[in-house]
Write an enzyme that holds these catalytic residues in place. Structure first.
Site, PDB file in Angstrom:
ATOM      1  N   ASP A  14       0.822  -1.217   0.000  1.00 50.18           N
ATOM      2  CA  ASP A  14       0.000   0.000   0.000  1.00 50.18           C
ATOM      3  C   ASP A  14       0.855   1.266   0.000  1.00 50.18           C
ATOM      4  OD1 ASP A  14      -2.175  -1.787   0.307  1.00 50.18           O
ATOM      5  OD2 ASP A  14      -1.931  -1.740   2.474  1.00 50.18           O
ATOM      6  N   GLU A 192     -11.175   0.768  -4.077  1.00 49.25           N
ATOM      7  CA  GLU A 192     -10.726   1.276  -2.777  1.00 49.25           C
ATOM      8  C   GLU A 192      -9.481   2.124  -3.005  1.00 49.25           C
ATOM      9  OE1 GLU A 192      -9.289  -2.051  -0.360  1.00 49.25           O
ATOM     10  OE2 GLU A 192      -9.106  -3.246  -2.188  1.00 49.25           O
TER      11      GLU A 192
END
Length: 546
Positions: A14, A192
């Site tokens: 991430d 997302e």
């Protein structure tokens, strides 16, 4: 010059990237591990060095009790008003309808800190990010509909934040929602990880799509207005889901950054699989990679064409020293518990003693390997598919409730540990702590498994300190033990290292494999063991193979 992907190797998912001046800065998820929110910096996008962490990120400095792979998800870095900002969610439930999360913002004058105490903001779901635009601050979020029948990934929303200014400096402690929440985009597919980049009058919304497994990718939408409507580019910016032969799999969760010389780049997560009878698995976890971007008809595209991530990427030729993250690790116990050492669910505490015995580190035992609470575990990320790990342990357990040794770790349901412990004399049955007699010191190789732990081997421990060794090669690991290096013998059987991955176990898992040391004392937390001579050698980065 060229970089070789991944650029931050071993459990660095991430990635969120920004550039401030000549430096690029990067934050990655830390989940249940401390230090919370590791930070890295680079001058050329190829060579990254550890630059600290957001030490104040967790209120009370405790994630005790959070499930495996919960904790801090997807921090997002930004820079505005002379401050570094980071926004992130702390997820306290996983695999349930409710994520039970809080969203926080911290700021710091330098990336090395000091970071402010976390201020909670009104988060609608995980994967938040901040946009600072025209002197205003906006929070992007995934929207989670936790109602029965609701969608866990129900679109991307934006809320303006009001941040008071005290003596010319934003005071994050007073942050609040300053307007309504706007729905920017909803899609039937899972999206997302929203990030917005402003360029040439357009707001570009980058989205992680398809989940974080092999279907992962990066989708782009754009609008002339911040609040939309957003037009979606149905051609993915990045994915490897259509070709299992691409060396970098699970590619997705991206963010754009511009070089001082004008070129654009994308940071993203990816994974390097190894082949197993159960299919491709990724024990190194999801790692950080970089791709060069070209702008075509107003849309970002991979500069080499297509949407598959490349392992070799051209970047501006800016000299930088090689980072200590790769190759032979110089980070022995002499730097413990500082980076690259990590601890579970809380920072290093008084259970680590680095002064009582020169040249050794003493750990005080606490709870067992399947506990979500106080574990005495000190570990480093595995960064390559081949590694050699050694450590000497000096321990004198007097009951089966005490043990100390070497671990290969994924989480409380997936691990291997070779521990010095106590056992009844050979041939005697297990009889609990009330057994009376001399007993013996043994080495036990234990396999933590989602279906229940098992003992793989029990062998006699040599007198005095014991040298323990682990060797990893792709999906296979082996353990060795002896009184000295020339005396090492194999502790059978071979181990399936690929079980220490997201791809094993049939449940949501998001971290990566570690090697480390641990001590257990299930009775009164007083038993100690000493460790020295830690080494972890890994295969050089250019030679990794699937």
């Amino acid at each position: 010059m060229h970089l070789v992907n991944p650029v931050v190797r071993g459990f660095a998912p991430d990635p969120s990237v920004i550039r401030v001046g000549e430096w690029y800065y990067l934050a990655t998820s830390s989940f249940e591990w401390f230090p919370s929110i590791p930070l890295f910096r680079s001058r050329n996008l190829a060579d990254w060095e550890h630059a600290g962490s957001v030490g104040s990120a967790v209120p009370g400095s405790s994630l005790l009790g959070v499930p495996d792979s919960a904790g801090i998800w997807a921090p997002a870095l930004s820079h505005a008003d002379g401050l570094f900002w980071v926004v992130y969610s702390i997820v306290r439930s996983i695999g349930r309808r409710y994520f039970d999360l809080e969203t926080y913002v911290c700021t710091a004058p330098e990336v090395s800190g000091p970071w402010s105490e976390p201020a909670r903001v009104p988060g609608h779901g995980f994967d938040p990010s901040l946009l600072h635009h025209d002197g205003r601050h906006y929070l992007l979020n995934l929207q989670n509909d936790s109602r029965v029948g609701g969608r866990r990934f129900d679109g991307i929303v934006l809320t303006e934040l009001g941040v008071p200014v005290v003596e010319g400096v934003p005071d994050v402690a007073g942050v609040r929602a300053a307007g309504p929440t706007h729905l920017l985009l909803q899609r039937e597919e899972l999206v997302e990880g929203p990030k917005i980049t402003v360029k040439d009058g357009w707001f570009y919304l980058l989205l992680a799509q398809g989940g974080t497994g092999v279907e992962h990718g990066v989708l782009v939408a754009r609008s002339r207005s911040l609040t939309g409507p957003y037009e979606v580019d149905e051609v993915p910016l990045l994915t490897s889901r259509d070709d299992p032969a691409v060396p970098l799999q699970k590619a997705g969760h991206g963010e754009l950054v511009r070089a001082p010389t004008g070129e654009w780049y994308l940071t993203h997560l990816a994974a390097r699989p190894v082949a197993t009878p159960g299919g491709p698995r990724n024990p190194l976890g999801r790692e950080t990679a970089v791709q060069e971007i070209a702008w075509v008809d107003g849309w970002p595209r991979l500069a080499q064409g297509g949407w598959h991530p490349q392992t070799a990427v051209t970047v501006p030729d800016v000299a930088a020293p090689p980072p200590a993250l790769l190759g032979d690790s110089p980070a022995g116990l002499d730097v413990a518990p500082a980076w690259p050492w990590s601890t579970l669910r809380e920072p290093a505490g008084d259970w680590i003693d680095t002064t009582s015995r020169p040249g050794w580190v003493r750990l005080r035992g606490r709870m067992g390997p399947e506990s979500l609470w106080e574990q005495s575990l000190l570990a480093q990320r595995l960064t390559e598919h081949r590694a050699e790990i050694e450590v000497a342990v000096d321990a004198s357990p007097t009951t089966h409730t005490q043990s100390a040794g070497l671990v290969l770790w994924y989480d409380t349901a997936s691990y291997y540990r070779l521990h010095v412990t106590w056992a009844e004399p050979a041939g005697e049955r297990q009889a609990g702590q009330q057994w009376r007699g001399e007993g013996r010191r043994v080495l036990v190789l234990e396999h933590g498994h989602p279906d229940g732990s098992r003992v793989l081997a029990t062998v006699e421990a040599p007198d005095g300190p014991v040298l323990l060794r682990a060797e990893t090669d792709g999906a296979v690991a082996r353990m060795f033990a002896g009184a000295a290096r020339g005396d090492l013998g194999s502790v059978e059987p071979d181990l399936d290292l690929s079980e220490l991955s997201d791809d094993f176990g049939g449940r949501l898992r998001f971290t990566g494999a570690f090697a480390g040391i641990s001590v257990v004392d299930l009775v009164d937390g007083a038993f100690t063991a000493d460790f020295s001579a830690w080494t972890m050698r890994v295969l050089p980065r250019e030679e990794w193979r699937r």
